[in-house]
Design a protein around this motif. Structure first.
Motif, short mmCIF file in Angstrom:
data_model
loop_
_atom_site.label_atom_id
_atom_site.label_comp_id
_atom_site.label_asym_id
_atom_site.label_seq_id
_atom_site.Cartn_x
_atom_site.Cartn_y
_atom_site.Cartn_z
N LYS A 1 11.93 8.48 -8.50
CA LYS A 1 11.91 8.95 -9.90
C LYS A 1 13.11 8.41 -10.67
N ARG A 2 14.28 8.44 -10.04
CA ARG A 2 15.48 7.90 -10.71
C ARG A 2 15.31 6.42 -10.98
N TYR A 3 14.76 5.69 -10.02
CA TYR A 3 14.53 4.26 -10.18
C TYR A 3 13.60 3.98 -11.37
N PRO B 1 7.12 -5.29 -4.91
CA PRO B 1 8.31 -5.81 -5.58
C PRO B 1 9.53 -5.63 -4.68
N PRO B 2 10.35 -6.65 -4.53
CA PRO B 2 11.49 -6.58 -3.59
C PRO B 2 12.36 -5.34 -3.78
N GLU B 3 12.54 -4.93 -5.04
CA GLU B 3 13.42 -3.80 -5.30
C GLU B 3 12.80 -2.46 -4.88
N GLU B 4 11.50 -2.46 -4.54
CA GLU B 4 10.84 -1.22 -4.12
C GLU B 4 10.68 -1.13 -2.59
N ARG B 5 11.07 -2.15 -1.90
CA ARG B 5 10.91 -2.14 -0.44
C ARG B 5 11.72 -1.02 0.21
N ARG B 6 12.82 -0.65 -0.41
CA ARG B 6 13.69 0.39 0.17
C ARG B 6 13.01 1.75 0.25
N PHE B 7 11.91 1.92 -0.49
CA PHE B 7 11.22 3.20 -0.47
C PHE B 7 10.24 3.33 0.69
N ILE B 8 10.08 2.29 1.48
CA ILE B 8 9.12 2.32 2.58
C ILE B 8 9.82 2.85 3.82
N THR B 9 9.80 4.14 3.96
CA THR B 9 10.41 4.82 5.10
C THR B 9 9.33 5.22 6.10
N PRO B 10 9.71 5.53 7.33
CA PRO B 10 8.71 5.99 8.29
C PRO B 10 7.88 7.17 7.80
N ASP B 11 8.52 8.13 7.13
CA ASP B 11 7.77 9.28 6.64
C ASP B 11 6.83 8.90 5.50
N GLN C 1 0.82 -1.20 0.00
CA GLN C 1 0.00 0.00 0.00
C GLN C 1 0.86 1.26 0.00
N VAL C 2 1.96 1.25 0.71
CA VAL C 2 2.82 2.43 0.77
C VAL C 2 3.48 2.69 -0.58
N VAL C 3 4.01 1.66 -1.23
CA VAL C 3 4.64 1.91 -2.53
C VAL C 3 3.59 2.26 -3.59
N SER C 4 2.33 1.83 -3.39
CA SER C 4 1.28 2.25 -4.32
C SER C 4 1.06 3.76 -4.26
N THR C 5 1.35 4.37 -3.13
CA THR C 5 1.29 5.82 -3.03
C THR C 5 2.30 6.45 -3.98
N LEU C 6 3.49 5.88 -4.05
CA LEU C 6 4.50 6.39 -4.98
C LEU C 6 4.07 6.17 -6.43
N HIS C 7 3.44 5.03 -6.71
CA HIS C 7 2.94 4.78 -8.06
C HIS C 7 1.95 5.88 -8.45
N ARG D 1 10.63 14.14 0.16
CA ARG D 1 11.25 14.60 -1.08
C ARG D 1 12.44 13.74 -1.49
N GLY D 2 13.27 13.37 -0.54
CA GLY D 2 14.43 12.53 -0.87
C GLY D 2 14.02 11.18 -1.41
N THR D 3 13.05 10.55 -0.76
CA THR D 3 12.55 9.25 -1.23
C THR D 3 11.93 9.37 -2.60
#
Length: 360
Positions: A270-272, A295-305, A237-243, A263-265
């Motif tokens: 965007k680069r990814y 997707p395993p490669e997107e897990r790194r984008f799940i930060t507390p913020d 659900q969190v990475v779907s926010t980025l989508h 902003r950093g995430t």
């Protein structure tokens, strides 16, 4: 407050709706996304046949992939199997359309679509435009009793923008929003819905339903937003926010709407996308795992913020109950949870036992 369970529609796992009923959920929602999940109506037919109490419906049906009369007859068919406990969630198609490289249905066409569906579900004859020609249509051969319009099928409109909100007021029996809105936004949007009803010569009834599609994790003592179990419960659900952010970014040509807190995430994401998703295939790749797995490669984008701005119900039981009280006071009538597939049964059970039990 009522509670709903939404799942990534899988006709091979229709049993989840029976389990939701046993856990005490009020609504079971089957999303309609043709390129990634099973057919929502086929799945709902099995759920309807094997349940007795839970209300069942689409979460949400996509206007752009079916003619309005087809949507009306499909949900009226489910209403034959679950009379009086069937609803139609309906939206313009954020994911279902974009994963085909298409755009969601435009607001004017969506409003007219709702008019046709509502009329048909009320047993009326309506004017319907197909291929540029407008003709009167209605359900025929009613003596065969192939569809049920005798018991009402409530229409819950997926709406976040002002035009869709006004259409919900004009033709809907309720509204479901994408995300757990801040209290001020919720109040403002309910006001727009009332305006839409008034413009259509309608008084919005007290029974008008308001639901929020969100996610939850009931945290255990000692857990934090960086705990592995917590991330497992909410990652898709969190990475779907980025989508969703990326789709808006492409559409608007700017990313001013993205909070500085992430902003950093966001820049990293965007680069990814630019480096791993070729533009000609991006529509197929961007929404991989949509609300079903991360997707395993997107897990790194799940930060507390990122977790915080995604608006889920993540916290210890007392915190979640307090938040629900605030939402209910602001006018929300249902919280609808969509957890990742791998953890959905545990997630639904934890929420029912630790949160819903306080409302029963």
């Amino acid at each position: 407050m009522k509670f709903g369970g939404m799942v990534a529609t899988n006709i091979g796992d229709w049993q989840i709706f029976r389990e939701l009923e046993e856990l005490g959920y009020d609504h079971g929602w089957a999303p309609d996304s043709q390129m990634i999940w099973s057919d929502s109506y086929a799945t709902l037919s099995l759920a309807a046949w094997h349940t007795e109490r839970i209300r069942l419906g689409t979460g949400v049906a996509i206007a752009g992939t079916r003619l309005a009369p087809v949507t009306a007859h499909s949900i009226a068919s489910i209403n034959k199997l679950a009379p009086g406990r069937t609803f139609l969630g309906i939206g313009t198609g954020h994911t279902a359309m974009r994963i085909m490289g298409a755009r969601p249905m435009k607001a004017k066409a969506f409003r007219d679509y709702l008019r046709v569906v509502r009329g048909l579900l009320h047993g009326e004859e309506v004017e319907c435009e197909i291929d540029g020609e407008t003709k009167p249509i209605r359900f025929l051969d009613r003596e065969l009793e192939s569809v049920n319009t005798e018991q009402p099928v409530e229409i819950y409109v997926g709406a976040n923008g002002p035009k869709a909100l006004k259409a919900a007021g004009a033709y809907g029996d309720g509204r479901i929003c994408a995300g757990n809105e801040p209290l001020g936004v919720l109040d403002r949007n309910l006001g727009i819905i009332r305006e839409g009803a008034a413009e259509a010569g309608r008084t919005l009834p007290e029974s008008f339903h308001t639901a929020a599609l969100t996610f939850a994790c009931v945290m255990r003592p000692g857990e934090t937003l960086q705990s592995e179990r917590v991330i497992d419960e909410i990652d898709a659900q969190v990475v779907s926010t980025l989508h969703y952010f990326y789709e808006l970014y492409q559409e608007r040509g700017h990313d001013d709407f993205v909070s500085d807190r992430v902003r950093g995430t966001w820049e990293d994401y965007k680069r990814y996308v630019a480096e791993t998703m070729p533009p000609e295939r991006r529509h197929q790749m961007l929404h991989r795992g949509h609300c079903a797995f991360c997707p395993p490669e997107e897990r790194r984008f799940i930060t507390p913020d990122m977790i915080r701005i995604s608006g889920g119900l993540v916290g210890e039981p007392d915190e979640i109950v307090e938040r629900l009280g605030q939402l209910e006071q602001a006018g929300l009538k249902e919280v609808t949870l969509l957890p990742p597939v791998a953890v959905m049964r545990d997630n639904f059970r934890d929420f029912a036992e630790q949160i819903m039990s306080r409302y029963r």
